[in-house]
Design an enzyme around this catalytic site. Structure first.
Site, PDB file in Angstrom:
ATOM      1  N   LYS A  54       0.821  -1.059   0.052  1.00 35.27           N
ATOM      2  CA  LYS A  54       0.105   0.222   0.122  1.00 35.27           C
ATOM      3  C   LYS A  54       0.969   1.308  -0.196  1.00 35.27           C
ATOM      4  O   LYS A  54       0.650   2.282  -0.823  1.00 35.27           O
ATOM      5  CB  LYS A  54      -0.962  -0.090   1.318  1.00 35.27           C
ATOM      6  CG  LYS A  54      -2.118  -1.091   1.039  1.00 35.27           C
ATOM      7  CD  LYS A  54      -2.997  -1.250   2.341  1.00 35.27           C
ATOM      8  CE  LYS A  54      -3.928  -2.139   2.346  1.00 35.27           C
ATOM      9  NZ  LYS A  54      -4.544  -2.798   3.426  1.00 35.27           N
ATOM     10  N   GLN A  98      -4.829  -1.448   9.481  1.00 36.98           N
ATOM     11  CA  GLN A  98      -4.780  -2.719   8.963  1.00 36.98           C
ATOM     12  C   GLN A  98      -5.370  -3.721   9.962  1.00 36.98           C
ATOM     13  O   GLN A  98      -5.167  -3.754  11.027  1.00 36.98           O
ATOM     14  CB  GLN A  98      -3.295  -3.082   8.894  1.00 36.98           C
ATOM     15  CG  GLN A  98      -3.233  -4.374   8.003  1.00 36.98           C
ATOM     16  CD  GLN A  98      -3.624  -4.283   6.637  1.00 36.98           C
ATOM     17  OE1 GLN A  98      -3.365  -3.587   5.958  1.00 36.98           O
ATOM     18  NE2 GLN A  98      -4.292  -5.419   6.197  1.00 36.98           N
ATOM     19  N   ASP A 121     -11.352   2.837   4.177  1.00 36.65           N
ATOM     20  CA  ASP A 121     -11.560   1.337   3.977  1.00 36.65           C
ATOM     21  C   ASP A 121     -13.110   1.365   4.013  1.00 36.65           C
ATOM     22  O   ASP A 121     -13.738   0.233   3.666  1.00 36.65           O
ATOM     23  CB  ASP A 121     -11.131   0.689   5.387  1.00 36.65           C
ATOM     24  CG  ASP A 121     -10.050  -0.315   4.844  1.00 36.65           C
ATOM     25  OD1 ASP A 121      -9.814  -0.382   3.637  1.00 36.65           O
ATOM     26  OD2 ASP A 121      -9.230  -0.887   5.682  1.00 36.65           O
TER      27      ASP A 121
END
Ligand code: NDP
Length: 300
Positions: A54, A98, A121
């Site tokens: 990422k 994460q 997200d």
């Protein structure tokens, strides 16, 4: 007739190219650089790989990348304090924590501490509600990638029968909402679904997000259907040598490709689209935060 292969790797490269163009325009016209902060707690090897990837791709499209790597025993209070700091930081437009988090941390609490406008997200309860009510939201990256590929392949998917296998909060449920938003007739299947083969056989679009290697055989697929395989499963591959493994999806690729009209491979299908959509969401978040028209085609 063999199915057309939907090349997620190539499509993701195209999306990253569009993101890079918008990033360059934001810099030139508004002196703005979209910033993405990724928070990793602990040393889970798979998470470390994702976070590295990422960060690398964020920099490649010209955005600012910040990584916060915290010890596995980080307290909830310290993690929430970091999120609060990132929420207040005007140079950060997207925040991603994460997952999975170590067991002592409350995932829901942590995700819901992220400012919804920076929740790239799309897991914050506000974004889930906005998506569910058809309002502008941050859309979870994997389902967004699936939707982009479906729109690209079909043009319109309005009126099509879609089956989503899997009802997780990160893939199955938001995928079903997105398909509904595009006027599909949507069925959500799961481990308690009766006669799954028959349910799948009715579908013009099958999205498999289960996590069980090759569980959907080709004879479940309606001839000509479009198959989006989200699953990523590592299985033994003795044919490659002792101890070797390979990645497969939730769909049995060869038999499904013999009946489908189009299919995403694993690897090289949905996987690469997820990070591309994370970058797209960060640009979208930056535009929204600054009252700038957001890029077309990069969100739902
Ligand atoms: P979860 O484990 O959270 O959810 C799996 C879902 O599958 C559940 O809803 C479960 O039903 C359902 N299920 C399990 N067994 C069956 C069965 N026999 N028949 C029908 N449904 C079943 O998984 P995720 O949604 O997080 O991920 C799914 C897959 O997608 C995984 O392989 C994951 O690695 C992959 N993935 C890929 C991404 C990418 O970037 N390409 C991103 C995210 C995930 P129930 O609710 O009843 O238990």
């Amino acid at each position: 007739m063999a199915a057309e292969i939907i090349d997620g790797k190539a499509f993701a490269a195209k999306v990253r190219g569009q993101v890079a163009e918008h990033v360059a325009r934001l810099k030139a016209d508004h002196d703005l650089v979209p910033g993405l902060a990724v928070v990793l707690v602990g040393e889970d090897p798979a998470s470390q790989v994702y976070v590295r990837s990422k960060g690398k791709q964020t920099l490649e499209v010209g955005m600012k990348s910040v990584e916060h790597k915290l010890a596995v025993d980080t307290s909830e209070a310290d993690l929430l304090a970091l999120i609060d700091q990132l929420n207040r930081d005007d140079s950060i437009h997207g925040i991603l924590v994460q997952l999975p988090l170590p067991k002592h941390l409350d995932e829901d609490l942590v995700i819901n501490a992220i400012a919804p406008a920076k929740d790239v997200d799309g897991f914050h309860i506000s974004n889930v509600g906005l998506l569910g009510t058809g309002q502008k939201s941050m859309v979870p990256c994997t389902p967004l990638g699936c939707l982009m590929m479906l729109r690209d392949y079909h043009g319109s998917i309005s009126g099509m029968d879609a089956v989503v296998i899997g009802r997780s909060n990160i893939v199955g449920k938001p995928m079903a909402q997105l398909l509904l938003g595009d006027s599909c007739t949507v069925t959500i299947a799961h481990s308690r679904t009766k006669d799954l083969p028959e349910v799948v056989r009715r579908a013009d679009i099958v999205v498999a997000a289960v996590g069980r290697p090759e569980m959907v055989p080709g004879d479940w697929i309606k001839p000509g259907a479009t198959v989006i395989d989200v699953g990523i499963n590592r299985i033994d591959a003795p044919e490659k040598g002792a101890g070797k493994t390979r990645l497969v999806g939730d769909v049995h690729y060869e038999s499904a490709a013999a009946r489908a009209g189009a299919i995403t491979p694993v690897p090289g299908g949905v996987g690469p689209m997820t990070i591309a959509c994370l970058l797209a969401n960060t640009v979208t978040a930056c535009c929204r935060a600054n009252g700038i028209a957001e890029p077309e085609g990069l969100t739902a």
